[in-house]
Design an enzyme around this catalytic site. Structure first.
Site, PDB file in Angstrom:
ATOM      1  N   ARG A  37      -3.671  -4.523   7.868  1.00  0.00           N
ATOM      2  CA  ARG A  37      -4.680  -3.569   8.353  1.00  0.00           C
ATOM      3  C   ARG A  37      -5.984  -4.277   8.731  1.00  0.00           C
ATOM      4  O   ARG A  37      -6.724  -3.805   9.590  1.00  0.00           O
ATOM      5  CB  ARG A  37      -4.929  -2.464   7.333  1.00  0.00           C
ATOM      6  CG  ARG A  37      -5.281  -2.914   5.952  1.00  0.00           C
ATOM      7  CD  ARG A  37      -5.152  -1.740   4.989  1.00  0.00           C
ATOM      8  NE  ARG A  37      -5.062  -2.192   3.619  1.00  0.00           N
ATOM      9  CZ  ARG A  37      -5.738  -1.661   2.626  1.00  0.00           C
ATOM     10  NH1 ARG A  37      -6.576  -0.670   2.840  1.00  0.00           N
ATOM     11  NH2 ARG A  37      -5.578  -2.103   1.399  1.00  0.00           N
ATOM     12  N   TYR A  77       6.366  -8.180   8.745  1.00  0.00           N
ATOM     13  CA  TYR A  77       6.124  -6.744   8.856  1.00  0.00           C
ATOM     14  C   TYR A  77       6.346  -6.279  10.294  1.00  0.00           C
ATOM     15  O   TYR A  77       6.098  -7.024  11.251  1.00  0.00           O
ATOM     16  CB  TYR A  77       4.669  -6.409   8.506  1.00  0.00           C
ATOM     17  CG  TYR A  77       4.222  -6.803   7.125  1.00  0.00           C
ATOM     18  CD1 TYR A  77       4.231  -5.879   6.076  1.00  0.00           C
ATOM     19  CD2 TYR A  77       3.761  -8.093   6.861  1.00  0.00           C
ATOM     20  CE1 TYR A  77       3.797  -6.228   4.809  1.00  0.00           C
ATOM     21  CE2 TYR A  77       3.326  -8.446   5.591  1.00  0.00           C
ATOM     22  CZ  TYR A  77       3.350  -7.524   4.573  1.00  0.00           C
ATOM     23  OH  TYR A  77       2.926  -7.875   3.314  1.00  0.00           O
ATOM     24  N   ASP A  95      -6.766   1.923   7.874  1.00  0.00           N
ATOM     25  CA  ASP A  95      -5.437   2.467   8.138  1.00  0.00           C
ATOM     26  C   ASP A  95      -5.530   3.979   8.312  1.00  0.00           C
ATOM     27  O   ASP A  95      -6.623   4.559   8.252  1.00  0.00           O
ATOM     28  CB  ASP A  95      -4.431   2.082   7.042  1.00  0.00           C
ATOM     29  CG  ASP A  95      -4.776   2.643   5.664  1.00  0.00           C
ATOM     30  OD1 ASP A  95      -5.524   3.641   5.574  1.00  0.00           O
ATOM     31  OD2 ASP A  95      -4.282   2.095   4.665  1.00  0.00           O
ATOM     32  N   ASP A 126       0.838  -1.199   0.000  1.00  0.00           N
ATOM     33  CA  ASP A 126       0.000   0.000   0.000  1.00  0.00           C
ATOM     34  C   ASP A 126       0.872   1.247   0.000  1.00  0.00           C
ATOM     35  O   ASP A 126       2.006   1.221   0.489  1.00  0.00           O
ATOM     36  CB  ASP A 126      -0.899   0.024   1.239  1.00  0.00           C
ATOM     37  CG  ASP A 126      -1.983  -1.042   1.197  1.00  0.00           C
ATOM     38  OD1 ASP A 126      -2.347  -1.462   0.090  1.00  0.00           O
ATOM     39  OD2 ASP A 126      -2.452  -1.443   2.281  1.00  0.00           O
TER      40      ASP A 126
END
Length: 315
Positions: free
Chosen positions: A179, A67, A81, A39
Site C-alpha cells: 500500500r 503479491y 488502502d 492486513d
C-alpha cells in the site's frame, strides 16, 4: 505430537491473529504461530507453524513475497488502502500511460520506503496504527526494501469516477508495504493513490497452489511435514550415519562449504541437515572448518527441538 507447516489462504476481513486462533482450534494445540502478517483487507498465503514447526518460522519471515494487487490512482486515503477514509482526490485525465510505467520503474529495485502510518510498526512501544486512531500524527522513518518485480498487467480508466485502476504483480523483499507503493506511485504522478485489492501468492517457496481455506482445513488438516518444509526452504545437507549421531548430540562436524564462500551456511541462513532415512536432524551453520548446529531435533523424528529461535507471529 502433530508438527508441521500449514499454508493458509487467508480470507478477507480476518487478521493474522484471527487465523492463528482458528488454527489452534483446528489443530487442537496452543502452540501456533505465523510467518508474516497480512492486513485484514488482504487475502492469500499465510504460513502457519504448528508445535515444533514454529521453530522454522524465523527463517520464513525474511523470505521474499509475491503479491497481485489493484492500485487506484486519483484518490488518497488515510490508510493508503480501501479501508481508510478518502482524504484527497485529483483528476487523472492528464496522466499518460508512459508516465505510469515510468513511475513504476522508479519504484523498482532497491528503494527507500516510508511504511504506512497505520502499520503495525511500534513507536515507543505502541503500534503506529493505534497512535493514528487516537488522533496522533505519526511519521515513520524510511527503510530500505527491494522490489524485485513491479509489473503492470492492465490500466483501466473509469470516466465516471475519474480514477485509474492498475492491476499489478509485485515481488519484493520482506518488510515491503504494497500500500505504500500505491501511495508513492500516486504521489509521484501528482494524483495520489491507494490500494483497493491485495492477494499474496507466494511466501518464499510456499505458494497459493499449496494453500487451503480455513473451511477446507477444518474438514481435512493438510500439514506440510517439517522435513519437506525445510527441504523447500533451505540449502540441504545429507548426513552420513556418523554425522547424524554427532549432530544429534549437538556436536560439530566438518563444514559443508569453504569458509566465506557463497554456499557457506550461517546462523541467519542455515542449511537443513537430513539423516540417511530422510528425517530432519538439525539446522547447521558453517563456522570455519566446522559446521555446528543452530537447532537440533530429536534423532530420526524431525521433531523435539533443542535450544533455537523463537516463534514469530505467535498469538
Amino acid at each position: 505430537m502433530l508438527s508441521g507447516l500449514v499454508i493458509v489462504d487467508k480470507p478477507q476481513g480476518w487478521t493474522s491473529h484471527d487465523v492463528v486462533g482458528r488454527m489452534r482450534r483446528i489443530a487442537g494445540t496452543r502452540k501456533v504461530g505465523h510467518a508474516g502478517t497480512l492486513d485484514p483487507m488482504a487475502t492469500g498465503v499465510l504460513v502457519v507453524g504448528i508445535n515444533k514447526a514454529t521453530r522454522l518460522l524465523t527463517y520464513i519471515v525474511g523470505t521474499s513475497k509475491t503479491y497481485t494487487a489493484t492500485i487506484r490512482l486519483g484518490q488518497s486515503t488515510v490508510t493508503d488502502d480501501a479501508e481508510g477514509e478518502v482524504t484527497a482526490t485529483a483528476s487523472v485525465a492528464g496522466v499518460e500511460e508512459q508516465a505510469i510505467h515510468d513511475g513504476v520503474a522508479a519504484l523498482t529495485g532497491q528503494i527507500q520506503q516510508v511504511p504506512s502510518s497505520v502499520s503495525a510498526i511500534k513507536v515507543n512501544g505502541e503500534r503506529a496504527y493505534a497512535r493514528v486512531r487516537s488522533g496522533e500524527e505519526v511519521k515513520l522513518a524510511s527503510r530500505p526494501v527491494t522490489i524485485h518485480r513491479f509489473e503492470v498487467h492492465s490500466i483501466s480508466r473509469d470516466a465516471g469516477a475519474d480514477v485509474v485502476d492498475l492491476d499489478v504483480t509485485v515481488e519484493c523483499s520482506s518488510g515491503t508495504y504494497i500500500r505504500a507503493l500505491a501511495r508513492d506511485l500516486g504521489n509521484a504522478l501528482g494524483v495520489g493513490g491507494h490500494l483497493t485489492a491485495l492477494r499474496r501468492t507466494h511466501v518464499g517457496p510456499y505458494s497459493l497452489e499449496q494453500a487451503r481455506t480455513l473451511e477446507e482445513l477444518a474438514d481435512e488438516l493438510n500439514v506440510l511435514d517439517m522435513a519437506d518444509a525445510a527441504r523447500a526452504l533451505m540449502p540441504n545437507r545429507e548426513l552420513s550415519p556418523e554425522e547424524t549421531t554427532e549432530i544429534s548430540f549437538g556436536r560439530r562436524i566438518a563444514a559443508g562449504a569453504a569458509p566465506g564462500s557463497p554456499a557457506a551456511a550461517t546462523a541467519e541462513h542455515p542449511a537443513a541437515a537430513f539423516a540417511p532415512d530422510g528425517s530432519l536432524v538439525a539446522l547447521l551453520a558453517d563456522a570455519g572448518s566446522f559446521a555446528k548446529p543452530v537447532l537440533v531435533f530429536a534423532p530420526g523424528t524431525g521433531s523435539g527441538a533443542a535450544d533455537g529461535p523463537g516463534t514469530p507471529g505467535a498469538a
